[in-house]
Write an enzyme that holds these catalytic residues in place. Sequence first.
Site, short mmCIF file in Angstrom:
data_model
loop_
_atom_site.label_atom_id
_atom_site.label_comp_id
_atom_site.label_asym_id
_atom_site.label_seq_id
_atom_site.Cartn_x
_atom_site.Cartn_y
_atom_site.Cartn_z
N GLY A 9 1.32 -0.76 0.48
CA GLY A 9 0.24 0.02 0.27
C GLY A 9 0.76 0.61 0.20
CB SER A 10 0.93 4.53 -1.60
OG SER A 10 0.52 4.24 -3.18
N GLY A 11 1.37 5.62 1.10
CA GLY A 11 1.35 5.68 3.03
C GLY A 11 2.14 5.65 3.16
CG HIS A 12 3.34 2.79 4.72
ND1 HIS A 12 2.63 2.32 5.73
CD2 HIS A 12 2.82 1.66 3.32
CE1 HIS A 12 1.99 1.76 6.23
NE2 HIS A 12 2.38 1.12 4.30
CE LYS A 42 5.20 -3.04 3.78
NZ LYS A 42 4.88 -3.27 2.57
CG ASP A 50 0.77 -6.20 0.89
OD1 ASP A 50 0.48 -5.54 -0.11
OD2 ASP A 50 1.22 -6.01 1.94
CG HIS A 59 -0.90 -0.16 7.29
ND1 HIS A 59 -0.65 -1.40 7.83
CD2 HIS A 59 -1.01 -0.03 6.86
CE1 HIS A 59 0.02 -2.08 6.53
NE2 HIS A 59 -0.12 -1.33 6.23
#
Lengths: 330, 330
Positions: free
Chosen positions: A53-56, A104, A109, A218
């Site tokens: 996921g994006s945001g990391h 991860k 994922d 998250h």
Amino acid sequence: MKKLVNSAESVVADALAGLAAAHPSLRVDPVNRIVLRAAAPRPGKVGLVSGGGSGHEPLHTGFVGYGMLDAACPGEIFTSPVPDQMLAASAGVNGGAGVLYVVKNYTGDVLNFQMAAELAEEEGIEVATVLVNDDVAVSDSLYTAGRRGTGATVLVEKIAGALAETGAPLAEVALVAEEVNARSRSFGIALTACVTPAAGRPTFDLGPDEIELGVGIHGEPGRARAAVGTARELVRVAMDALHDDLPLGGDVLVLVNGMGGTPLIELYVVYAEVAAYLREKGATVARRLVGNYITSLDMQGFSVTVCRLNDRLTELWDAPVETPALRWGR
Amino acid sequence: MKKLVNSAESVVADALAGLAAAHPSLRVDPVNRIVLRAAAPRPGKVGLVSGGGSGHEPLHTGFVGYGMLDAACPGEIFTSPVPDQMLAASAGVNGGAGVLYVVKNYTGDVLNFQMAAELAEEEGIEVATVLVNDDVAVSDSLYTAGRRGTGATVLVEKIAGALAETGAPLAEVALVAEEVNARSRSFGIALTACVTPAAGRPTFDLGPDEIELGVGIHGEPGRARAAVGTARELVRVAMDALHDDLPLGGDVLVLVNGMGGTPLIELYVVYAEVAAYLREKGATVARRLVGNYITSLDMQGFSVTVCRLNDRLTELWDAPVETPALRWGR
């Protein structure tokens, strides 16, 4: 909502456009949503692919480049990328020596990379997968069966990436990636929740003096809520958790990681406490990183990752790397 | 208060201890509160010294190293360092070729660096000073007579630092520093206020949908309050302000800077808009940085700095640099 975005829907695409404009060393495929080295594939080299996921950020897109990843697949914010992205990335980086997926350990994922591996194998691309699951805070969680993958991902990508540059075969690159994961442990503490562009409000509620011990990347729950303490106290909670799981000693690599909204000056306060703790345990900090490497949007807090080094891992860590977010001496 | 600190009083000292532990390339003098290159002074080389209030990390301590600063003097949070610090730093880096002070234009910093220059001259150290005042948002402000010094400071330190490595004399290093400042303009926008450890509450009040256009790096007021807009709209406000002041064209160096609490993914969204704006104006982005370089603790928002390059400045920008926060190829 206070975000530097054009819309919640377009944030990942817009950021990829920015990444493409900023880094000529990268090739961004906006249709498949993959970020590759401009020069990929390199014949005879194992290709390293990661994603999530994006945001990391900078994970994973900021780690594409010489000595680290060959491609990254960003999903929507906090949402797994899809198998088609991973398949396109695999085809884009396969130089005939196969592809290593660095995954991860989050359920979405894991499933999507498994499916991608099957599709890639059907297309004649050999695939190996390393599952990163370094977070000692909880086993099983909101998004995970087993431990979550966090800070060790950066270390795995760097060290396996360095070995792949030498022309090592897929099995060896996979093995060293697993070794880094096996020797690494992480623990995170959140002072604040993060705000996703889609929700526009904090992903969870924390009182004005409350923190989350063992938080996930998250914002998913950790071990306990607690009252905010001094940096020294919080570091001790985190380090005790690591030490209980894997006794700390010998040469270690330390990552003191900010979660996106933490001032750098505070991360150095944390690092001083981490270094003092390790000294107390008789461990030697041989290498270290202090900064924002695997973030949770604007969350305030930190995570600490410790990897017990050996000579080979140290040498691979020291090997040249040239990516948007991590670079040193060629 | 939710901060990763041991106490509001010890945050700068504790962070310096962390910096010292993390970076063997630095020598931290905790008594005088200065951060020097471990190998300083280098005979025959002009020494570059900067400093200012803490809370803007990595500026300036993170820019001490080969190709950039020789020493940094951190003050308390948002508070100028004192002349004694600057004098000790000058003595510590003077290799006989004199010392250049890089001073952001805030009244306290200016006065203290002036006094330090006098003291240093009395000790036989030749001193030149460059005043950085690139922020077009306001002339005169809460802490400033004249324009404030912001993002261009990073560029000045990098480019003058590169020239100093070549053994250029003090007058020339000072001249190129002034040239970079003269060719650079900045504008910042805050989405949120920042919280200092001493106050424990936001330094100013912003409504839930309100932003500050032209904000200073301590949260001091800019041109106007406005409603939050899209990234495209905010970038246009910032870039129009730069373009009104110094028409944008030719080769430019761009810094899209996060204020400490801004997620990296948003900075790339901003960068995409900045690049599009410059394309529209016929300017070519020859070099760029995207990330947290001059921050305001945990403030959310961004600033953009544009420097109109020439061949010599580009060459100096490309020269090797090796500091905690900025490093590329030797």
